[in-house]
Each structure stands twice: as structure tokens, then as C-alpha cells.
Design a protein around this motif. Structure first.
Motif, PDB file in Angstrom:
ATOM      1  N   LYS A   1     -30.735 -61.696 106.732  1.00 29.94           N
ATOM      2  CA  LYS A   1     -29.942 -62.717 106.057  1.00 29.94           C
ATOM      3  C   LYS A   1     -30.427 -64.099 106.486  1.00 29.94           C
ATOM      4  CE  LYS A   1     -26.009 -59.819 105.657  1.00 29.94           C
ATOM      5  NZ  LYS A   1     -24.731 -59.655 105.246  1.00 29.94           N
ATOM      6  N   ARG A   2     -30.286 -65.046 105.581  1.00 31.27           N
ATOM      7  CA  ARG A   2     -30.690 -66.415 105.905  1.00 31.27           C
ATOM      8  C   ARG A   2     -29.697 -67.001 106.898  1.00 31.27           C
ATOM      9  NH1 ARG A   2     -31.864 -69.717 100.649  1.00 31.27           N
ATOM     10  NH2 ARG A   2     -32.465 -71.167 102.282  1.00 31.27           N
ATOM     11  N   PRO A   3     -30.162 -67.799 107.862  1.00 30.69           N
ATOM     12  CA  PRO A   3     -29.259 -68.371 108.870  1.00 30.69           C
ATOM     13  C   PRO A   3     -28.476 -69.559 108.308  1.00 30.69           C
ATOM     14  CG  PRO A   3     -31.490 -69.036 109.322  1.00 30.69           C
ATOM     15  CD  PRO A   3     -31.556 -68.092 108.167  1.00 30.69           C
TER      16      PRO A   3
ATOM     17  N   ARG B   1     -26.196 -57.570 115.357  1.00 27.31           N
ATOM     18  CA  ARG B   1     -27.600 -57.892 115.104  1.00 27.31           C
ATOM     19  C   ARG B   1     -28.112 -57.152 113.865  1.00 27.31           C
ATOM     20  NH1 ARG B   1     -32.043 -59.478 119.014  1.00 27.31           N
ATOM     21  NH2 ARG B   1     -30.288 -59.856 120.343  1.00 27.31           N
ATOM     22  N   LYS B   2     -27.705 -55.895 113.695  1.00 31.66           N
ATOM     23  CA  LYS B   2     -28.117 -55.143 112.508  1.00 31.66           C
ATOM     24  C   LYS B   2     -27.523 -55.756 111.243  1.00 31.66           C
ATOM     25  CE  LYS B   2     -28.675 -50.717 114.834  1.00 31.66           C
ATOM     26  NZ  LYS B   2     -28.128 -49.371 115.010  1.00 31.66           N
ATOM     27  N   PHE B   3     -26.295 -56.259 111.325  1.00 34.50           N
ATOM     28  CA  PHE B   3     -25.631 -56.846 110.168  1.00 34.50           C
ATOM     29  C   PHE B   3     -26.320 -58.128 109.707  1.00 34.50           C
ATOM     30  CE2 PHE B   3     -22.413 -59.809 108.512  1.00 34.50           C
ATOM     31  CZ  PHE B   3     -22.059 -59.114 107.366  1.00 34.50           C
TER      32      PHE B   3
END
Length: 88
Positions: free
Chosen positions: A72-74, A66-68
Motif C-alpha cells: 500500500k502507498r504510505p 506489516r502484512k496488511f
């Protein structure tokens, strides 16, 4: 005779897919039993009742995956999406 009927080279990808899914389910099961703050396996922890331990719950929820992906765009293929979607 039965083994030659079921174990063919065409079936190996199916075995791999099912094995991967079983592995993921097993990993999630172990993660929930070992680290979920709401699951109590031994008698001493069950006797504690409902705990208001928000910090432990936050640590459980904010796992490394989750942190990674945060921020970021999905997208599955960002470079391909940019190529077709962004104007020149």
C-alpha cells in the motif's frame, strides 16, 4: 482538595492519551518478551546460546500489521491526496 485541582474535565484527554501510550508500550513489551526469538527469559533457553533459527525470526518480523500495509502507498488520506494531486 488536591484531587479537585488535578482531576478536571479538561485533563481527561491528557489521561486518555497517556493511557493509550502506556498501553501500546506495555503491549510491545509483552510481545517482545513472549515472542521475540532473541529474548530468552528462562534459564533453559538462555543456556542454548546463539541459535541460527531464521524461520522463527521471519515469523516474528512478519507480523499481521506489516502484512496488511505491504504493497500500500504510505498515505494517511489517500482519497484526499488523489483529489489534490491527480490531474483531472
Amino acid at each position: 482538595m488536591a484531587s479537585s485541582k488535578w482531576i478536571r474535565p479538561e485533563v481527561y484527554p491528557l489521561f486518555a492519551a497517556v493511557g493509550t501510550v502506556v498501553g501500546i508500550c506495555g503491549m510491545q513489551l509483552v510481545r517482545n518478551i513472549c515472542t521475540n526469538p532473541e529474548v530468552r527469559v528462562n534459564k533453559q533457553n538462555r543456556a542454548a546460546g546463539v541459535l541460527e533459527n531464521f524461520e522463527e525470526g521471519k515469523r516474528y518480523k512478519e507480523n499481521p500489521v506489516r502484512k496488511f500495509v505491504r504493497g500500500k502507498r504510505p498515505e494517511v488520506m489517500p482519497s484526499l491526496n488523489k483529489f489534490f494531486a491527480d490531474p483531472k
